[in-house]
Motif scaffolding. Structure first.
Motif, PDB file in Angstrom:
ATOM      1  N   TRP A 168       0.828  -1.203   0.000  1.00  0.00           N
ATOM      2  CA  TRP A 168       0.000   0.000   0.000  1.00  0.00           C
ATOM      3  C   TRP A 168       0.866   1.257   0.000  1.00  0.00           C
ATOM      4  O   TRP A 168       0.467   2.296  -0.552  1.00  0.00           O
ATOM      5  CB  TRP A 168      -0.939  -0.008   1.201  1.00  0.00           C
ATOM      6  CG  TRP A 168      -1.999  -1.053   1.066  1.00  0.00           C
ATOM      7  CD1 TRP A 168      -2.148  -2.197   1.797  1.00  0.00           C
ATOM      8  CD2 TRP A 168      -3.055  -1.072   0.100  1.00  0.00           C
ATOM      9  NE1 TRP A 168      -3.225  -2.922   1.363  1.00  0.00           N
ATOM     10  CE2 TRP A 168      -3.807  -2.251   0.315  1.00  0.00           C
ATOM     11  CE3 TRP A 168      -3.440  -0.201  -0.928  1.00  0.00           C
ATOM     12  CZ2 TRP A 168      -4.915  -2.574  -0.461  1.00  0.00           C
ATOM     13  CZ3 TRP A 168      -4.549  -0.536  -1.697  1.00  0.00           C
ATOM     14  CH2 TRP A 168      -5.277  -1.702  -1.455  1.00  0.00           C
ATOM     15  N   LEU A 169       2.021   1.192   0.623  1.00  0.00           N
ATOM     16  CA  LEU A 169       2.960   2.310   0.555  1.00  0.00           C
ATOM     17  C   LEU A 169       3.330   2.589  -0.894  1.00  0.00           C
ATOM     18  O   LEU A 169       3.368   3.749  -1.335  1.00  0.00           O
ATOM     19  CB  LEU A 169       4.217   1.979   1.369  1.00  0.00           C
ATOM     20  CG  LEU A 169       5.410   2.926   1.184  1.00  0.00           C
ATOM     21  CD1 LEU A 169       5.092   4.291   1.770  1.00  0.00           C
ATOM     22  CD2 LEU A 169       6.663   2.339   1.827  1.00  0.00           C
ATOM     23  N   ILE A 170       3.590   1.533  -1.645  1.00  0.00           N
ATOM     24  CA  ILE A 170       3.957   1.686  -3.048  1.00  0.00           C
ATOM     25  C   ILE A 170       2.763   2.138  -3.880  1.00  0.00           C
ATOM     26  O   ILE A 170       2.856   3.081  -4.676  1.00  0.00           O
ATOM     27  CB  ILE A 170       4.503   0.355  -3.608  1.00  0.00           C
ATOM     28  CG1 ILE A 170       5.711  -0.127  -2.790  1.00  0.00           C
ATOM     29  CG2 ILE A 170       4.877   0.514  -5.078  1.00  0.00           C
ATOM     30  CD1 ILE A 170       6.859   0.845  -2.732  1.00  0.00           C
ATOM     31  N   GLU A 171       1.620   1.494  -3.668  1.00  0.00           N
ATOM     32  CA  GLU A 171       0.432   1.780  -4.476  1.00  0.00           C
ATOM     33  C   GLU A 171      -0.122   3.181  -4.218  1.00  0.00           C
ATOM     34  O   GLU A 171      -0.336   3.964  -5.144  1.00  0.00           O
ATOM     35  CB  GLU A 171      -0.642   0.738  -4.179  1.00  0.00           C
ATOM     36  CG  GLU A 171      -1.937   0.917  -4.954  1.00  0.00           C
ATOM     37  CD  GLU A 171      -1.830   0.455  -6.401  1.00  0.00           C
ATOM     38  OE1 GLU A 171      -2.772   0.731  -7.162  1.00  0.00           O
ATOM     39  OE2 GLU A 171      -0.809  -0.160  -6.745  1.00  0.00           O
ATOM     40  N   LEU A 172      -0.356   3.511  -2.956  1.00  0.00           N
ATOM     41  CA  LEU A 172      -1.005   4.774  -2.625  1.00  0.00           C
ATOM     42  C   LEU A 172      -0.030   5.936  -2.609  1.00  0.00           C
ATOM     43  O   LEU A 172      -0.441   7.092  -2.692  1.00  0.00           O
ATOM     44  CB  LEU A 172      -1.699   4.661  -1.267  1.00  0.00           C
ATOM     45  CG  LEU A 172      -2.815   3.615  -1.220  1.00  0.00           C
ATOM     46  CD1 LEU A 172      -3.381   3.497   0.192  1.00  0.00           C
ATOM     47  CD2 LEU A 172      -3.924   3.970  -2.196  1.00  0.00           C
ATOM     48  N   GLY A 173       1.261   5.643  -2.519  1.00  0.00           N
ATOM     49  CA  GLY A 173       2.247   6.713  -2.576  1.00  0.00           C
ATOM     50  C   GLY A 173       2.607   7.088  -3.991  1.00  0.00           C
ATOM     51  O   GLY A 173       3.397   8.012  -4.218  1.00  0.00           O
ATOM     52  N   GLY A 174       2.041   6.381  -4.976  1.00  0.00           N
ATOM     53  CA  GLY A 174       2.397   6.663  -6.364  1.00  0.00           C
ATOM     54  C   GLY A 174       3.810   6.237  -6.680  1.00  0.00           C
ATOM     55  O   GLY A 174       4.391   6.670  -7.673  1.00  0.00           O
ATOM     56  N   ASN A 175       4.382   5.360  -5.846  1.00  0.00           N
ATOM     57  CA  ASN A 175       5.778   4.985  -5.991  1.00  0.00           C
ATOM     58  C   ASN A 175       5.973   3.857  -6.988  1.00  0.00           C
ATOM     59  O   ASN A 175       6.482   2.785  -6.672  1.00  0.00           O
ATOM     60  CB  ASN A 175       6.362   4.592  -4.627  1.00  0.00           C
ATOM     61  CG  ASN A 175       6.319   5.741  -3.648  1.00  0.00           C
ATOM     62  OD1 ASN A 175       6.579   6.881  -4.021  1.00  0.00           O
ATOM     63  ND2 ASN A 175       5.978   5.462  -2.421  1.00  0.00           N
ATOM     64  N   ARG A 176       5.553   4.112  -8.211  1.00  0.00           N
ATOM     65  CA  ARG A 176       5.743   3.145  -9.292  1.00  0.00           C
ATOM     66  C   ARG A 176       6.437   3.846 -10.449  1.00  0.00           C
ATOM     67  O   ARG A 176       6.185   5.024 -10.699  1.00  0.00           O
ATOM     68  CB  ARG A 176       4.390   2.586  -9.751  1.00  0.00           C
ATOM     69  CG  ARG A 176       3.726   1.713  -8.713  1.00  0.00           C
ATOM     70  CD  ARG A 176       2.330   1.338  -9.135  1.00  0.00           C
ATOM     71  NE  ARG A 176       1.455   2.508  -9.145  1.00  0.00           N
ATOM     72  CZ  ARG A 176       0.206   2.495  -9.576  1.00  0.00           C
ATOM     73  NH1 ARG A 176      -0.300   1.383 -10.060  1.00  0.00           N
ATOM     74  NH2 ARG A 176      -0.534   3.585  -9.551  1.00  0.00           N
ATOM     75  N   PRO A 177       7.333   3.183 -11.143  1.00  0.00           N
ATOM     76  CA  PRO A 177       8.054   3.834 -12.241  1.00  0.00           C
ATOM     77  C   PRO A 177       7.100   4.494 -13.225  1.00  0.00           C
ATOM     78  O   PRO A 177       6.152   3.874 -13.696  1.00  0.00           O
ATOM     79  CB  PRO A 177       8.822   2.679 -12.892  1.00  0.00           C
ATOM     80  CG  PRO A 177       9.019   1.701 -11.784  1.00  0.00           C
ATOM     81  CD  PRO A 177       7.759   1.786 -10.956  1.00  0.00           C
ATOM     82  N   GLY A 178       7.358   5.781 -13.489  1.00  0.00           N
ATOM     83  CA  GLY A 178       6.577   6.501 -14.485  1.00  0.00           C
ATOM     84  C   GLY A 178       5.278   7.080 -13.986  1.00  0.00           C
ATOM     85  O   GLY A 178       4.557   7.717 -14.740  1.00  0.00           O
ATOM     86  N   ALA A 179       4.953   6.909 -12.678  1.00  0.00           N
ATOM     87  CA  ALA A 179       3.705   7.462 -12.162  1.00  0.00           C
ATOM     88  C   ALA A 179       3.792   8.972 -12.119  1.00  0.00           C
ATOM     89  O   ALA A 179       4.732   9.527 -11.581  1.00  0.00           O
ATOM     90  CB  ALA A 179       3.442   6.928 -10.741  1.00  0.00           C
ATOM     91  N   ALA A 180       2.819   9.675 -12.706  1.00  0.00           N
ATOM     92  CA  ALA A 180       2.878  11.137 -12.798  1.00  0.00           C
ATOM     93  C   ALA A 180       2.056  11.782 -11.699  1.00  0.00           C
ATOM     94  O   ALA A 180       0.946  11.377 -11.403  1.00  0.00           O
ATOM     95  CB  ALA A 180       2.353  11.600 -14.155  1.00  0.00           C
ATOM     96  N   THR A 181       2.609  12.857 -11.099  1.00  0.00           N
ATOM     97  CA  THR A 181       1.907  13.550 -10.039  1.00  0.00           C
ATOM     98  C   THR A 181       0.924  14.554 -10.585  1.00  0.00           C
ATOM     99  O   THR A 181       0.077  15.041  -9.860  1.00  0.00           O
ATOM    100  CB  THR A 181       2.906  14.310  -9.146  1.00  0.00           C
ATOM    101  OG1 THR A 181       3.650  15.225  -9.951  1.00  0.00           O
ATOM    102  CG2 THR A 181       3.850  13.359  -8.462  1.00  0.00           C
ATOM    103  N   ASP A 182       1.019  14.907 -11.871  1.00  0.00           N
ATOM    104  CA  ASP A 182       0.139  15.938 -12.397  1.00  0.00           C
ATOM    105  C   ASP A 182      -1.137  15.363 -12.984  1.00  0.00           C
ATOM    106  O   ASP A 182      -1.907  16.057 -13.603  1.00  0.00           O
ATOM    107  CB  ASP A 182       0.860  16.778 -13.454  1.00  0.00           C
ATOM    108  CG  ASP A 182       1.454  15.932 -14.561  1.00  0.00           C
ATOM    109  OD1 ASP A 182       1.413  14.699 -14.442  1.00  0.00           O
ATOM    110  OD2 ASP A 182       1.942  16.516 -15.545  1.00  0.00           O
TER     111      ASP A 182
END
Length: 202
Positions: free
Chosen positions: A71-85
């Motif tokens: 869940w840290l990885i999933e909900l933190g957006g901590n995946r390669p290429g995940a965009a914050t915008d």
């Protein structure tokens, strides 16, 4: 009468600033963390030496580190290429789709990319215990360090943000923006991770 308006606004602004600096800010810089956690060294502290901003937040999750990590990885957006915008889609109530989530993460992966080209880089990773990210920009170096420590069958999740800003206007602006907005993002994220992890590991 007109001269009283600016003076009143000035007093209001001064009072609000003083209230933030002396009451709210000390609380927000250490939300949920105890004295030992606030002052203890964490992996990644050295990546932003002489930081002007450091905040350490923590939360206890009634699930083991292995159950919190996905869940840290999933909900933190901590995946390669995940965009914050782009807005994140709402996660399902079940476990993350990647099983195990974060298994493919490695040092050097680029995460949380933005349109301006800045991004967090995975600096250190030791699933399911340690994750250190760093973003080195022209205005500042920002690090996020996460530690998952097993406590009484659950997990103590400690999240630290450090910022070393450049001594210029843009660096100061970045520092001020982080100072004001970091807690809202981090607190919401930690509470959501706790909720999801506990719902899948009763």
């Amino acid at each position: 009468m007109f001269s009283l308006v600016p003076r009143s606004l000035f007093r209001l602004a001064t009072g609000a600033a003083a209230g933030y600096l002396f009451a709210l800010r000390p609380w927000q810089l250490r939300w949920g963390a105890d004295e030992r956690e606030v002052h203890a060294e964490m992996p990644g502290d050295d990546l932003a030496g002489r930081a002007q901003y450091q905040a350490t937040r923590a939360i206890t999750v009634a699930a083991p580190p292995a159950g919190v990590w996905p869940w840290l990885i999933e909900l933190g957006g901590n995946r390669p290429g995940a965009a914050t915008d782009r807005p994140a889609s709402a996660p399902s109530a079940g476990a993350p789709e990647e099983e195990p989530a974060g298994q493919g993460l490695k040092v050097g992966d680029v995460l949380l990319g933005r349109n301006d080209g800045s991004a967090f880089i995975v600096e250190r990773i030791d699933p399911p215990h340690t994750l250190v990210l760093a973003m080195r920009g022209a205005d500042a170096t920002t690090t996020c360090s996460v530690s998952l420590r097993e406590v009484d069958g659950g997990t103590r999740l400690i999240f630290r943000t450090r910022v070393r800003a450049e001594p210029n206007v843009r660096g100061t602006t970045y520092l001020a923006t982080t100072d004001l907005g970091d807690l809202l993002t981090t607190r919401r994220r930690l509470l959501t991770i706790k909720e999801r992890a506990e719902s899948t590991h009763p």
